[in-house]
Design a protein around this motif. Structure first.
Motif, PDB file in Angstrom:
ATOM      1  N   PRO A 237       3.761  -6.990  -0.687  1.00 13.38           N
ATOM      2  CA  PRO A 237       3.116  -6.080  -1.638  1.00 13.38           C
ATOM      3  C   PRO A 237       4.092  -5.064  -2.208  1.00 13.38           C
ATOM      4  O   PRO A 237       5.054  -4.666  -1.543  1.00 13.38           O
ATOM      5  N   ASP A 242       0.383  -3.932  -6.009  1.00 12.11           N
ATOM      6  CA  ASP A 242      -0.575  -4.379  -4.990  1.00 12.11           C
ATOM      7  C   ASP A 242      -1.067  -3.247  -4.107  1.00 12.11           C
ATOM      8  O   ASP A 242      -1.946  -3.444  -3.267  1.00 12.11           O
ATOM      9  N   MET A 243      -0.472  -2.087  -4.249  1.00 12.81           N
ATOM     10  CA  MET A 243      -0.895  -0.894  -3.507  1.00 12.81           C
ATOM     11  C   MET A 243      -0.890   0.266  -4.484  1.00 12.81           C
ATOM     12  O   MET A 243       0.021   0.373  -5.301  1.00 12.81           O
ATOM     13  N   ASN A 247      -5.720   2.840  -2.083  1.00 15.91           N
ATOM     14  CA  ASN A 247      -5.573   2.032  -0.874  1.00 15.91           C
ATOM     15  C   ASN A 247      -5.192   2.834   0.359  1.00 15.91           C
ATOM     16  O   ASN A 247      -4.389   3.768   0.290  1.00 15.91           O
ATOM     17  N   CYS A 252      -3.185  -3.038   3.256  1.00 12.54           N
ATOM     18  CA  CYS A 252      -2.154  -3.593   2.371  1.00 12.54           C
ATOM     19  C   CYS A 252      -1.209  -4.587   3.026  1.00 12.54           C
ATOM     20  O   CYS A 252      -0.267  -5.062   2.380  1.00 12.54           O
ATOM     21  N   LEU A 285      -5.425  -7.234   1.824  1.00 13.08           N
ATOM     22  CA  LEU A 285      -4.632  -8.019   0.889  1.00 13.08           C
ATOM     23  C   LEU A 285      -4.456  -9.438   1.424  1.00 13.08           C
ATOM     24  O   LEU A 285      -4.149  -9.630   2.600  1.00 13.08           O
ATOM     25  N   TYR A 331      -7.044  -8.398  -3.145  1.00 13.67           N
ATOM     26  CA  TYR A 331      -7.871  -7.858  -2.061  1.00 13.67           C
ATOM     27  C   TYR A 331      -9.183  -8.621  -1.978  1.00 13.67           C
ATOM     28  O   TYR A 331      -9.796  -8.943  -2.998  1.00 13.67           O
TER      29      TYR A 331
END
Length: 363
Positions: A237, A242-243, A247, A252, A285, A331
């Motif tokens: 990630p 992605d984070m 979050n 994650c 994730l 997610y």
């Protein structure tokens, strides 16, 4: 947009540029396929100078930073480092950080565009502490060599220092021509890799040498497009993709690397420890194998459904040359995120199938 110091150097190599959170980066050098192959099979050189760099000085620097981040900083010795998250009082992420302990300072390395936010966050909590926070992005730049032959490429540089063997460890060397260079064992794509923090004044000379060293082991200069493809293939990630600020680190896939449960108090610790001991996160994730016949890849935020109900969303997606498949990170709600689960992906072009798979993605 903040231009790279080596813009002309990269331009002469055929670079096409892209923008990352307000900063200029090399997108590619004209052959993304070869750049991807270098990062996976030999050694790829990247100019990561667009990333943020801060130093903490002062007698209280380790104790202070230990109270701000999720990992154990107080016990780091010079030459050691750790990966950590910076979270707010509710446990939500503000950034992830690579933290390196040097004899007289702590060096922080993080994603572009976050400098002001991180500076303000840290300075807000400095009360009577002997801590100074210094932006070192201008005097020091960042080069990286990633891939299974990264070690051989660094050895070809013939730096007068022992190459650090342990991930997150850092050594310093001084060259009469190139100045003070910091070499870090930093596998950014999961296999092998090294970062070099280089005085900006000698950046071009070091970049030239590093690219030549990579070429000597079958590698080359690489851009962000190839880096991101390999990152997603590795299931790693990235903060900003992605984070983000919505979050918790425990969602994650970074908990084992970034969170210590024995280090003592820090901002956000109460929430994170409570979830760890008596609760659970609601989503996590996951790696996703997408349909082969997609008209276009999904974009961040495209929804994942199960029995018509929304159960998750996409964060990163790529057509993987290594897997010859469309893959994604995203997610998925806890009760439906087991490997093998089939979900519906709803994107702008159509609805299609998405199957949860192990990440890193297997060939």
């Amino acid at each position: 947009m903040d231009a790279l110091d080596l813009h002309e150097f990269h331009h002469a190599l055929g670079a096409q540029f892209t923008e990352l959170n307000g900063a200029e980066a090399v997108g590619h050098y004209g052959d993304v396929t070869a750049e991807h192959a270098a990062l996976r099979e030999s050694a790829g050189v990247l100019d990561l100078s667009f990333r943020g760099r801060l130093c903490l000085t002062g007698a209280d620097r380790q104790r202070f930073l230990n109270g701000q981040v999720t990992n154990n900083v107080k016990d780091l010795r010079p030459g050691e480092g750790c990966y950590a998250a910076l979270v707010n009082a509710k446990g939500k992420m503000e950034s992830d950080l690579n933290i390196y302990c040097l004899p007289d300072e702590l060096l922080l390395d993080f994603e572009p565009g976050l400098m002001e936010k991180i500076l303000q966050r840290l300075e807000k909590f400095i009360v009577a502490d002997d801590v100074q926070v210094v932006d070192v992005a201008a005097p020091y730049s960042l080069l990286s060599v990633q891939g299974p032959k990264a070690d051989a490429a660094v050895r070809a540089l013939a730096l007068p220092v022992e190459i650090p063997a342990k991930p997150m460890s850092i050594v310093q060397t001084t060259d009469a021509m190139l100045g003070e260079i910091y070499l870090v064992n930093q596998p950014r794509l999961g296999s092998a890799g090294f970062d070099l923090f280089v005085p900006t004044a000698s950046l071009g000379a070091v970049a030239d040498k590093l690219i030549a060293a990579a070429k000597s082991v079958g590698g080359r200069a690489c851009g962000w497009q190839a880096f991101e493809t390999v990152r997603i293939e590795a299931g790693m990630p990235r903060f900003g993709a992605d984070m983000d600020e919505t979050n918790l680190p425990l969602e994650c896939g970074i908990e084992s690397r970034a969170v210590s449960y024995t280090k003592g108090c820090y901002i956000g610790q109460e929430v994170i420890n409570r979830i760890h001991t008596i609760g659970h996160v609601n989503k996590e994730l996951r790696g996703l194998r997408l349909a082969d016949d997609l008209k276009s890849l999904p974009v961040k935020g495209d929804k994942l459904l199960h029995d018509g109900k929304e159960v998750g969303y996409i964060t990163s997606a790529v057509a993987s040359p290594a897997l010859k498949a469309n893959i994604a990170l995203g997610y998925v709600r806890r009760e439906l995120n087991q490997v093998g689960m089939e979900l519906a992906l709803r994107s702008a072009s159509s609805d299609s199938l998405a199957r949860i798979v192990q990440a890193p993605f297997a060939d």
